[in-house]
Design a protein around this motif. Structure first.
Motif, PDB file in Angstrom:
ATOM      1  N   UNK A 144       0.804  -1.217   0.000  1.00  0.00           N
ATOM      2  CA  UNK A 144       0.000   0.000   0.000  1.00  0.00           C
ATOM      3  C   UNK A 144       0.845   1.279   0.000  1.00  0.00           C
ATOM      4  N   UNK A 145       2.128   1.153   0.260  1.00  0.00           N
ATOM      5  CA  UNK A 145       2.997   2.321   0.404  1.00  0.00           C
ATOM      6  C   UNK A 145       3.113   3.093  -0.903  1.00  0.00           C
ATOM      7  N   UNK A 194      14.453   2.166  13.321  1.00  0.00           N
ATOM      8  CA  UNK A 194      15.571   2.510  12.456  1.00  0.00           C
ATOM      9  C   UNK A 194      16.812   1.676  12.707  1.00  0.00           C
ATOM     10  N   UNK A 195      16.732   0.774  13.682  1.00  0.00           N
ATOM     11  CA  UNK A 195      17.894   0.001  14.090  1.00  0.00           C
ATOM     12  C   UNK A 195      17.739  -1.504  13.832  1.00  0.00           C
ATOM     13  N   UNK A 196      16.490  -1.967  13.708  1.00  0.00           N
ATOM     14  CA  UNK A 196      16.292  -3.411  13.569  1.00  0.00           C
ATOM     15  C   UNK A 196      15.030  -3.696  12.763  1.00  0.00           C
ATOM     16  N   UNK A 197      14.837  -4.966  12.431  1.00  0.00           N
ATOM     17  CA  UNK A 197      13.672  -5.373  11.653  1.00  0.00           C
ATOM     18  C   UNK A 197      12.425  -5.429  12.530  1.00  0.00           C
ATOM     19  N   UNK A 198      11.234  -5.192  11.934  1.00  0.00           N
ATOM     20  CA  UNK A 198      10.002  -5.270  12.731  1.00  0.00           C
ATOM     21  C   UNK A 198       9.715  -6.704  13.156  1.00  0.00           C
ATOM     22  N   UNK A 245       8.024   0.208   6.161  1.00  0.00           N
ATOM     23  CA  UNK A 245       9.313   0.587   5.579  1.00  0.00           C
ATOM     24  C   UNK A 245       9.562   2.088   5.642  1.00  0.00           C
ATOM     25  N   UNK A 246       8.545   2.900   5.392  1.00  0.00           N
ATOM     26  CA  UNK A 246       8.745   4.353   5.354  1.00  0.00           C
ATOM     27  C   UNK A 246       9.280   4.859   6.695  1.00  0.00           C
TER      28      UNK A 246
END
Length: 274
Positions: free
Chosen positions: A118-119, A162-166, A177-178
Motif C-alpha cells: 500500500x505504500x 531505524x535500528x532493527x527489523x520489525x 518501511x517508510x
C-alpha cells in the motif's frame, strides 16, 4: 550568559517534557513546531475519539516562563524546507545563540506505517523530506553557529524501527518501511556530525527513547494497550532526563558514537526515581 536549548516537536510528548526539563535546569528554550496554537492541521495525529490531540507551542512557552526562563515559539514544518531554513535563522536571531539542539519532531501522517503493497511514493517523499533532509538542513545551520560560538550539543531522537527489523508486519501492528527508513536516516546523522565537526566543539548523540507513554502512544493503542506494555514502557520524563544529562554532564563526549537506549541508560545512571 544563559544557555539556550532548541527543541523541535515541542508542543507535547517527549518534546514538551524535554523543553521543560531544560528550562528547570536553567536553560532558555526555543520551541519549534508546526503551529503556535492547538488549531487542526492536515497531518496532525488524532486521538481514539477522532479529535486532534491537544497541545501547542504557546502553552508550553507559558509553562517555561512560569519557571522564570525565556521561551520563543518558532514555526517549523518539516515538510517545508523554506520553513526549516527560516526557523534556524529566526531561532539564532531571537535567542542570540543555540547551545543544544534536540531534533525530536517527526512526520506523523496516517500513511507513515503503510505496508509495502500500500505504500505510496508520495509517502516516501514526505518521509525523506521530514526525516532526512530537514534535520540535516537544521543541524548543519545550527552546528555552524555552534562552532562559531565555541561548541554545542546536537541530540537526534531515533527509534528501534531505524535500528532493527520489525517483529511483525505493519498490518499486524509493526512498523512499515517508510518509518523504518526515516529513522534509520536519523540514526546516522550524529556519527557524521561527531566525526566531521567534533574538533570544533560539537558533541552529537543518538537517543532511542524506547516505548514512551505519550499522548501520541495513547492515541495509537489506548489505555489498555499501554497497560499491556507494562514494564516495557516509560513516561516522557525518562528520555528527557537522559537528554539533559548528555547535554550537561557528558562534557568529554564519552557517550557518543552509539545509539543510547534511554530506558536502560536512565536506570544505569539513576536519572529517574522509580
Amino acid at each position: 550568559m544563559t544557555n539556550v536549548a532548541m527543541i523541535t516537536g515541542a508542543s507535547r510528548g517527549i518534546g514538551r517534557t524535554t523543553a521543560l526539563a531544560f528550562a528547570a535546569h536553567g536553560f532558555d528554550v526555543v520551541l519549534a513546531g508546526r503551529r503556535h496554537t492547538s488549531a487542526y492541521s492536515e497531518h496532525r495525529l488524532q486521538g481514539l475519539d477522532g479529535n486532534p490531540l491537544p497541545g501547542s507551542l504557546d502553552s508550553v512557552a507559558a509553562e517555561i516562563r512560569a519557571l522564570g526562563r525565556r521561551a520563543w515559539c518558532i514555526n517549523l514544518d518539516l515538510l517545508d524546507i523554506v520553513s526549516v531554513e527560516l526557523a534556524a535563522e529566526q531561532a539564532l536571531t531571537e535567542a542570540g545563540r543555540i547551545d543544544v539542539l534536540v531534533n525530536n519532531a517527526v512526520y506523523q501522517g496516517r500513511d507513515l506505517n503503510s505496508g509495502l503493497a500500500q505504500l505510496q511514493i508520495e509517502t516516501l517523499q514526505r518521509v525523506a523530506q521530514a526525516y532526512l533532509i530537514s534535520p540535516f538542513v537544521l543541524s548543519r545551520r545550527i552546528a555552524q553557529a555552534m562552532a562559531e560560538q565555541g561548541g554545542g550539543v546536537i541530540i537526534n531522537v531515533t527509534s528501534g524501527a531505524g535500528e532493527r527489523n520489525p517483529p511483525i508486519s505493519a498490518a499486524q501492528g509493526g512498523w512499515g518501511y517508510a518509518y523504518a527508513a526515516g529513522k534509520a536516516a536519523v540514526s546516522r546523522l550524529s556519527g557524521v556530525l561527531k566525526v566531521e565537526l567534533g574538533h570544533q566543539g560539537i558533541r552529537a548523540y543518538t537517543v532511542n527513547p524506547g516505548v514512551v507513554t505519550t499522548e501520541a502512544l495513547q492515541a495509537t493503542i489506548g489505555d489498555a494497550g499501554i497497560r499491556a506494555l507494562g514494564a516495557g514502557s516509560a513516561p516522557p520524563e525518562l528520555p528527557a532526563a537522559v537528554m539533559l544529562w548528555l547535554a550537561t554532564q557528558d562534557c568529554a563526549g564519552e557517550q557518543q558514537s552509539r545509539t543510547i537506549n534511554a530506558q536502560p541508560f536512565a536506570a544505569e545512571h539513576q536519572l529517574v526515581t522509580p
